[in-house]
Design an enzyme around this catalytic site. Sequence first.
Site, short mmCIF file in Angstrom:
data_model
loop_
_atom_site.label_atom_id
_atom_site.label_comp_id
_atom_site.label_asym_id
_atom_site.label_seq_id
_atom_site.Cartn_x
_atom_site.Cartn_y
_atom_site.Cartn_z
N GLY A 198 0.82 -1.21 0.00
CA GLY A 198 0.00 0.00 0.00
C GLY A 198 0.86 1.26 0.00
CG ASP A 225 4.80 -8.86 7.17
OD1 ASP A 225 5.89 -8.95 7.74
OD2 ASP A 225 3.96 -9.78 7.12
CG ASP A 275 -1.38 -0.70 9.69
OD1 ASP A 275 -1.96 0.36 9.40
OD2 ASP A 275 -1.76 -1.82 9.28
CG MET A 306 -6.51 1.94 7.41
SD MET A 306 -5.44 2.29 6.03
CE MET A 306 -6.61 2.13 4.67
N GLY A 307 -5.42 -0.37 10.84
CA GLY A 307 -4.72 -1.10 11.90
C GLY A 307 -5.21 -2.54 11.89
CD GLU A 365 -7.85 -2.06 8.58
OE1 GLU A 365 -8.63 -1.88 7.64
OE2 GLU A 365 -6.62 -2.07 8.46
NE ARG A 373 -26.71 9.69 11.62
CZ ARG A 373 -26.93 10.72 10.78
NH1 ARG A 373 -26.01 11.09 9.93
NH2 ARG A 373 -28.08 11.35 10.82
CG HIS A 421 -7.51 3.80 0.87
ND1 HIS A 421 -8.67 3.12 0.62
CD2 HIS A 421 -6.53 2.87 0.93
CE1 HIS A 421 -8.41 1.83 0.51
NE2 HIS A 421 -7.12 1.64 0.69
CD GLN A 438 -7.18 5.78 8.73
OE1 GLN A 438 -6.78 5.34 9.80
NE2 GLN A 438 -8.08 5.11 8.02
O1 F6P Z 1 -0.94 -2.00 5.94
C1 F6P Z 1 -1.44 -0.73 5.84
C2 F6P Z 1 -2.91 -0.73 5.61
O2 F6P Z 1 -3.20 0.60 5.66
C3 F6P Z 1 -3.78 -1.55 6.57
O3 F6P Z 1 -4.04 -0.93 7.79
C4 F6P Z 1 -5.02 -1.77 5.76
O4 F6P Z 1 -5.72 -2.90 6.18
C5 F6P Z 1 -4.46 -1.96 4.42
O5 F6P Z 1 -3.30 -1.19 4.33
C6 F6P Z 1 -5.43 -1.64 3.31
O6 F6P Z 1 -4.83 -1.94 2.09
P1 F6P Z 1 -5.56 -1.82 0.68
O7 F6P Z 1 -5.49 -0.40 0.28
O8 F6P Z 1 -4.77 -2.68 -0.21
O9 F6P Z 1 -6.96 -2.30 0.86
#
Ligand code: F6P
Length: 363
Positions: A12, A118, A142, A184-185, A237, A281, A287, A289
């Site tokens: 990403g 990773d 993350d 995210m996370g 998430e 709500r 994204h 972030q």
């Molecule tokens: O690893 C970074 C991250 O931002 C995660 O927190 C998230 O689950 C993932 O990327 C989302 O990736 P993509 O844009 O491929 O759905």
Amino acid sequence: MTKTIAILTGGGDCPGLNAVIRGVVRTAIRCYGWRVVGIEDGFDGLVGNPRYRELTLGSVRGILQRGGTILGTSNRGNPFSYAVEKDDGSTELIDVSAQVLDNLRQIGADALIAVGGDGTLKIAQALYERGVPVIGVPKTIDNDLRATDITFGYRTAVSIVTEALDRLHTTAESHQRAIVVEVMGRDAGWIALESGIAGSADVILIPEIPYAMERICDALEARCQAGSRFSIVVVAEGAYPIAGDKVRQKQAAENFGVERLGGIGAAVAAELNECLGMETRVVTLGHLQRGGSPTPYDRILASRFGVRAAELIAASSFGQMVALKGQSVTGVPIASAVAQLNRVDPQGELVRTGESLAINFGR
Ligand code: F6P
């Protein structure tokens, strides 16, 4: 003889990738007189006909403050398990790593810098084991890699989420609502935890602390009784209830080997609506972030990582990944880096600080 070094960005996107590329290119050309080529779209650019271009001092001008990556990226192109479409329309996973090795030879790359999370670093390690002189640069908003004190992009993400929480506070308060903010996370709740503390959240839910809904409802009920008629809940998430599971949009098998999370915010909001009887709500930051300009801290850290990656090549320290340790940027084996996740300690000082500040963690 002039060295040629190749660089690619995988996984990403993340604020600071361009600062790494600029750091590598400037150091390689100015300090060592090397040539740099940028591989397009991560490892995908090394499968089939190679896609790459020369990176000059001119081509990295003005990119320090830009989000994303000028090279493009992909989180689908694992050359050891590459999806190809068959005649009948189905897909098959095959090993195309030999093409990657051939293409690197054809490009004349004396070394490869792989910038990524990773997945990218695991591929880099596998290529290193097959003889490619590789240097890794860790990337993830993350902040979940143990081998480095912090990853670039993380602080930018925390500041974006904190600003969102500040903005959502005014609406929550004006309308007497509970607002659930999904951030995210996947495996680590750092973004939720730090932005939640900075943004004065009332509840923070993270993957490291499975939550009990009744605890959250009790805490928010007590808050209402005490006169606060609105609440802000931050949910990573990857958070999940004690007797439940993570909420997935897609299973790994249908998403190139990586499960796509998302939806826990809506699930928590629906339950809160029931138990609190308050209008609830949900806002999913997604994204937002990851996009946009890196903070000064991330520009500096990413630049240091880029410079150090070039220096590790000069020292022939292959199979290493750059990492921040205390005040210094150093090299650590990629193999050890991909082995361990950096997760929030549920009994650690940050979580305890949050609890002392009356933040509920669903326990
Ligand atoms: O690893 C970074 C991250 O931002 C995660 O927190 C998230 O689950 C993932 O990327 C989302 O990736 P993509 O844009 O491929 O759905």
